[in-house]
Design a protein around this motif. Structure first.
Motif, PDB file in Angstrom:
ATOM      1  N   PHE A  22       0.830  -1.071  -0.033  1.00 48.44           N
ATOM      2  CA  PHE A  22      -0.042   0.050   0.095  1.00 48.44           C
ATOM      3  C   PHE A  22       0.796   1.209  -0.016  1.00 48.44           C
ATOM      4  O   PHE A  22       0.627   2.223  -0.826  1.00 48.44           O
ATOM      5  CB  PHE A  22      -0.917  -0.130   1.240  1.00 48.44           C
ATOM      6  CG  PHE A  22      -1.815   1.275   1.454  1.00 48.44           C
ATOM      7  CD1 PHE A  22      -3.073   1.220   0.817  1.00 48.44           C
ATOM      8  CD2 PHE A  22      -1.370   2.344   2.110  1.00 48.44           C
ATOM      9  CE1 PHE A  22      -3.749   2.306   0.867  1.00 48.44           C
ATOM     10  CE2 PHE A  22      -2.230   3.371   2.076  1.00 48.44           C
ATOM     11  CZ  PHE A  22      -3.336   3.543   1.573  1.00 48.44           C
ATOM     12  N   GLU A  23       1.796   1.143   0.808  1.00 47.71           N
ATOM     13  CA  GLU A  23       2.668   2.329   0.982  1.00 47.71           C
ATOM     14  C   GLU A  23       3.755   2.523  -0.064  1.00 47.71           C
ATOM     15  O   GLU A  23       3.735   3.818  -0.615  1.00 47.71           O
ATOM     16  CB  GLU A  23       3.580   2.294   2.266  1.00 47.71           C
ATOM     17  CG  GLU A  23       2.500   2.684   3.496  1.00 47.71           C
ATOM     18  CD  GLU A  23       3.204   2.407   4.895  1.00 47.71           C
ATOM     19  OE1 GLU A  23       2.791   2.880   6.020  1.00 47.71           O
ATOM     20  OE2 GLU A  23       4.373   1.633   4.858  1.00 47.71           O
ATOM     21  N   ILE A  24       4.197   1.370  -0.827  1.00 51.12           N
ATOM     22  CA  ILE A  24       5.129   1.704  -1.928  1.00 51.12           C
ATOM     23  C   ILE A  24       4.330   1.833  -3.219  1.00 51.12           C
ATOM     24  O   ILE A  24       4.682   2.815  -4.155  1.00 51.12           O
ATOM     25  CB  ILE A  24       5.773   0.521  -1.900  1.00 51.12           C
ATOM     26  CG1 ILE A  24       6.714   0.391  -0.589  1.00 51.12           C
ATOM     27  CG2 ILE A  24       6.877   0.659  -3.146  1.00 51.12           C
ATOM     28  CD1 ILE A  24       7.661  -0.855  -0.388  1.00 51.12           C
ATOM     29  N   THR A  46       4.041  13.266  -0.491  1.00 55.90           N
ATOM     30  CA  THR A  46       4.518  12.593   0.534  1.00 55.90           C
ATOM     31  C   THR A  46       4.753  11.023   0.016  1.00 55.90           C
ATOM     32  O   THR A  46       4.960  10.061   0.494  1.00 55.90           O
ATOM     33  CB  THR A  46       3.564  12.429   1.563  1.00 55.90           C
ATOM     34  OG1 THR A  46       2.278  12.080   1.215  1.00 55.90           O
ATOM     35  CG2 THR A  46       3.504  13.702   2.330  1.00 55.90           C
ATOM     36  N   THR A  47       4.824  10.945  -1.323  1.00 51.83           N
ATOM     37  CA  THR A  47       5.067   9.334  -1.776  1.00 51.83           C
ATOM     38  C   THR A  47       6.229   8.868  -1.609  1.00 51.83           C
ATOM     39  O   THR A  47       6.503   7.749  -1.181  1.00 51.83           O
ATOM     40  CB  THR A  47       5.030   9.552  -3.572  1.00 51.83           C
ATOM     41  OG1 THR A  47       3.613  10.116  -3.939  1.00 51.83           O
ATOM     42  CG2 THR A  47       5.088   8.148  -3.976  1.00 51.83           C
ATOM     43  N   ALA A  48       7.560   9.598  -1.522  1.00 53.27           N
ATOM     44  CA  ALA A  48       8.681   9.039  -1.172  1.00 53.27           C
ATOM     45  C   ALA A  48       8.635   8.527   0.468  1.00 53.27           C
ATOM     46  O   ALA A  48       9.254   7.626   0.563  1.00 53.27           O
ATOM     47  CB  ALA A  48       9.872  10.090  -1.549  1.00 53.27           C
ATOM     48  N   MET A  49       8.056   9.497   1.111  1.00 53.97           N
ATOM     49  CA  MET A  49       8.056   9.345   2.378  1.00 53.97           C
ATOM     50  C   MET A  49       7.169   8.035   2.889  1.00 53.97           C
ATOM     51  O   MET A  49       7.715   6.985   3.531  1.00 53.97           O
ATOM     52  CB  MET A  49       7.291  10.507   3.382  1.00 53.97           C
ATOM     53  CG  MET A  49       7.178  10.307   4.899  1.00 53.97           C
ATOM     54  SD  MET A  49       5.892  10.966   5.516  1.00 53.97           S
ATOM     55  CE  MET A  49       4.362  10.585   4.938  1.00 53.97           C
ATOM     56  N   ALA A  50       6.005   7.693   1.969  1.00 54.19           N
ATOM     57  CA  ALA A  50       5.249   6.442   2.292  1.00 54.19           C
ATOM     58  C   ALA A  50       6.255   5.239   1.839  1.00 54.19           C
ATOM     59  O   ALA A  50       5.860   4.285   2.548  1.00 54.19           O
ATOM     60  CB  ALA A  50       4.069   6.800   1.638  1.00 54.19           C
ATOM     61  N   ALA A  51       6.854   5.676   0.743  1.00 57.61           N
ATOM     62  CA  ALA A  51       7.489   4.208   0.262  1.00 57.61           C
ATOM     63  C   ALA A  51       8.639   4.020   1.132  1.00 57.61           C
ATOM     64  O   ALA A  51       8.989   2.848   1.536  1.00 57.61           O
ATOM     65  CB  ALA A  51       8.026   4.850  -1.162  1.00 57.61           C
ATOM     66  N   ASN A  52       9.206   4.952   1.865  1.00 55.89           N
ATOM     67  CA  ASN A  52      10.396   4.706   2.913  1.00 55.89           C
ATOM     68  C   ASN A  52       9.692   3.925   3.849  1.00 55.89           C
ATOM     69  O   ASN A  52      10.256   2.879   4.275  1.00 55.89           O
ATOM     70  CB  ASN A  52      10.786   5.798   3.241  1.00 55.89           C
ATOM     71  CG  ASN A  52      12.208   5.557   4.155  1.00 55.89           C
ATOM     72  OD1 ASN A  52      12.865   4.838   3.938  1.00 55.89           O
ATOM     73  ND2 ASN A  52      12.134   6.241   5.443  1.00 55.89           N
ATOM     74  N   GLN A  53       8.486   4.079   4.380  1.00 57.12           N
ATOM     75  CA  GLN A  53       7.674   3.589   5.313  1.00 57.12           C
ATOM     76  C   GLN A  53       7.331   2.224   5.099  1.00 57.12           C
ATOM     77  O   GLN A  53       7.550   1.338   5.754  1.00 57.12           O
ATOM     78  CB  GLN A  53       6.187   4.295   5.987  1.00 57.12           C
ATOM     79  CG  GLN A  53       6.713   5.753   6.578  1.00 57.12           C
ATOM     80  CD  GLN A  53       5.360   6.340   6.919  1.00 57.12           C
ATOM     81  OE1 GLN A  53       5.316   7.277   7.300  1.00 57.12           O
ATOM     82  NE2 GLN A  53       4.338   5.658   6.359  1.00 57.12           N
ATOM     83  N   GLY A  54       7.032   1.995   3.605  1.00 49.94           N
ATOM     84  CA  GLY A  54       6.455   0.786   3.112  1.00 49.94           C
ATOM     85  C   GLY A  54       7.822  -0.337   3.016  1.00 49.94           C
ATOM     86  O   GLY A  54       7.545  -1.392   3.418  1.00 49.94           O
ATOM     87  N   LEU A  55       8.941   0.381   2.945  1.00 50.80           N
ATOM     88  CA  LEU A  55      10.383  -0.486   2.846  1.00 50.80           C
ATOM     89  C   LEU A  55      10.686  -0.816   4.349  1.00 50.80           C
ATOM     90  O   LEU A  55      10.713  -2.218   4.521  1.00 50.80           O
ATOM     91  CB  LEU A  55      11.454   0.285   2.526  1.00 50.80           C
ATOM     92  CG  LEU A  55      12.555  -0.418   2.276  1.00 50.80           C
ATOM     93  CD1 LEU A  55      12.800  -1.575   1.216  1.00 50.80           C
ATOM     94  CD2 LEU A  55      13.838   0.547   2.184  1.00 50.80           C
ATOM     95  N   TYR A  56      10.498  -0.050   5.358  1.00 49.83           N
ATOM     96  CA  TYR A  56      10.429  -0.596   6.804  1.00 49.83           C
ATOM     97  C   TYR A  56       9.249  -1.660   7.126  1.00 49.83           C
ATOM     98  O   TYR A  56       9.837  -2.644   7.594  1.00 49.83           O
ATOM     99  CB  TYR A  56      10.364   0.400   7.746  1.00 49.83           C
ATOM    100  CG  TYR A  56      11.477   1.578   7.867  1.00 49.83           C
ATOM    101  CD1 TYR A  56      12.627   1.114   8.519  1.00 49.83           C
ATOM    102  CD2 TYR A  56      11.355   2.705   7.200  1.00 49.83           C
ATOM    103  CE1 TYR A  56      13.719   1.783   8.437  1.00 49.83           C
ATOM    104  CE2 TYR A  56      12.550   3.317   7.302  1.00 49.83           C
ATOM    105  CZ  TYR A  56      13.705   2.924   7.853  1.00 49.83           C
ATOM    106  OH  TYR A  56      14.919   3.891   7.931  1.00 49.83           O
ATOM    107  N   ASN A  57       8.097  -1.509   6.641  1.00 46.55           N
ATOM    108  CA  ASN A  57       7.170  -2.566   6.658  1.00 46.55           C
ATOM    109  C   ASN A  57       7.679  -3.952   6.202  1.00 46.55           C
ATOM    110  O   ASN A  57       7.266  -5.044   6.669  1.00 46.55           O
ATOM    111  CB  ASN A  57       5.850  -2.143   6.383  1.00 46.55           C
ATOM    112  CG  ASN A  57       5.214  -1.349   7.370  1.00 46.55           C
ATOM    113  OD1 ASN A  57       4.884  -1.695   8.406  1.00 46.55           O
ATOM    114  ND2 ASN A  57       5.084   0.033   7.123  1.00 46.55           N
TER     115      ASN A  57
END
Length: 125
Positions: A22-24, A46-57
């Motif tokens: 979802f985030e990526i 905020t796409t890059a921020m969300a993708a970064n969170q997605g990577l952590y998930n």
């Protein structure tokens, strides 16, 4: 107990894979519908921020999945405990900074899985 713990770990991993996807990949397309309180014009910036969170998930999911393949009960418990604690702590942080609902989605299942892992592998090893 061990089977139930493994099922919980698998479900939590699947949840984090979904969150990562979802985030990526779906932040700008599905995000506005899911997070309706968030201003729609902020999803694109905020796409890059969300993708970064997605990577952590995705890392959380990978660690949980890895724990399911560890044959040694002591190391299985150690790795599962580590990644379940990461999930629980992330849920507590999210609950205090974003929405209390995050604790129900992340922290509660992670704590239940932790208890099951420790009951299923014994505490004296």
């Amino acid at each position: 107990m061990k089977l139930l713990a493994s099922i919980c770990i698998g479900l939590i991993a699947a949840l984090h894979l979904y969150i990562a996807w979802f985030e990526i990949f779906a932040w700008t397309t599905r995000g506005p519908a899911v997070f309706s309180a968030f201003p729609a014009d902020l999803f694109e910036p905020t796409t890059a921020m969300a993708a970064n969170q997605g990577l952590y998930n995705s890392f959380l999911a990978a660690g949980l999945i890895w724990s399911l393949f560890i044959k040694d009960p002591i190391w299985h418990r150690r790795v599962a405990t580590c990644f379940l604690l990461f999930v629980a702590i992330a849920g507590i942080f999210g609950a205090t900074t974003v929405s209390p609902r995050i604790a129900l989605v992340q922290t509660v299942p992670a704590v239940i899985a932790l208890v099951l892992v420790w009951l299923g592998t014994g505490h004296n090893k």
